[in-house]
Design an enzyme around this catalytic site. Sequence first.
Site, PDB file in Angstrom:
ATOM      1  CG  ASP A  23      -1.968  -1.045   1.206  1.00 16.57           C
ATOM      2  OD1 ASP A  23      -2.281  -1.538   0.105  1.00 16.57           O
ATOM      3  OD2 ASP A  23      -2.490  -1.388   2.278  1.00 16.57           O
ATOM      4  CG  ASP A 142     -11.323  -2.134  -0.626  1.00 18.40           C
ATOM      5  OD1 ASP A 142     -10.547  -3.106  -0.754  1.00 18.40           O
ATOM      6  OD2 ASP A 142     -11.024  -0.975  -0.970  1.00 18.40           O
TER       7      ASP A 142
END
Length: 269
Positions: A23, A142
Site C-alpha cells: 500500500d 473492499d
Amino acid sequence: MNASRIAAAGASTLTRRIIPCLDVTAGRVVKGVNFVNLTDAGDPVEIARRYNEQGADELTFLDITATSDGHDLILPIIEQVASQVFIPLTVGGGVRQVSDVQRLLNAGADKISINSAAVANPELVRAAADYHGSQCIVVAIDARRSSAEGEPARWEVFTHGGRKATGLDAVAWARRMAAYGAGEILLTSMDRDGTKSGFDLELTRAVSDAVPVPVIASGGVGNLQHLADGVTTGRASAVLAASIFHFGQHTVRECKQYMAERGIAVRLT
C-alpha cells in the site's frame, strides 16, 4: 504484458500464489488497521526488490489515496520497480479511464486493479477487458460485513479507500464484475484488514464459489496458518498479505514452505 514475468509466476492454474501487497501513499509503503492508523513500512522499490528475491509469485501495488485525494497515477514508482523485479506487477489506485490502464501498462505493470472507478462506471471494466484482455484486469473489492449476528451473512462494498459505502452486495458485485470481463477478483475484508486475526473465510469462500475467475484473499493475515486457511477453507486461488512480510515476521519462502508441507501446491524456488 511482460511475458517473462507472467511465465515466472508459474504455468499451473492449480498452483496457489503468495502475493505481498504494498500500500503506497506519498511515495512510501504504509500499513494500517481497518484502513486507518497508517504506519510507515519503507521504500517501495527496496521492498519490492526484497520480495522478488524471496520468491514472491507476484506483487500488488495499491495507491491507497489516489482516488480520495484525486492525484495522478504513481507512474515513476512503477517504472522503477518494473526495471528491477521479474515477477508480475498488479497496480491499482487512481484508475479512472481506459487510458489510465494503458499508461500503467506502459510504465511496466502487468495487471491493473480497478476499484472505485468500477463502481462509478462498470462499463470501464468491460471496455478495459475488451481492449487489453481479461488477463490484465483485476477488480478490487473492499467489503465490510453488514449483516447482524444470526442473520444470513452479507457484505457491503466500499470505495475511496474504504471511506464510501455503496450499498452494493459484495458477492453479487463480484459476480457482475466477472461477467463484465474481470480476470481476477482482489477481495479485501475491511473488518480484518491489519488485525492479524485471519481472513474472513466466510466472505472469501462465498465469493470464490460465486465467480468463475481466480479470487485473491486479502485482509487479516497474522500467521502462516492463516495463509493456508485462505486456500483450503476460503477456496482462494491466491493469498495476499502485507504486515507479516513488511515487518519481518515471516519471509515469502517460509510461507511457501509451510503451505507445501501441508499439501498445498506452490511454486518453490
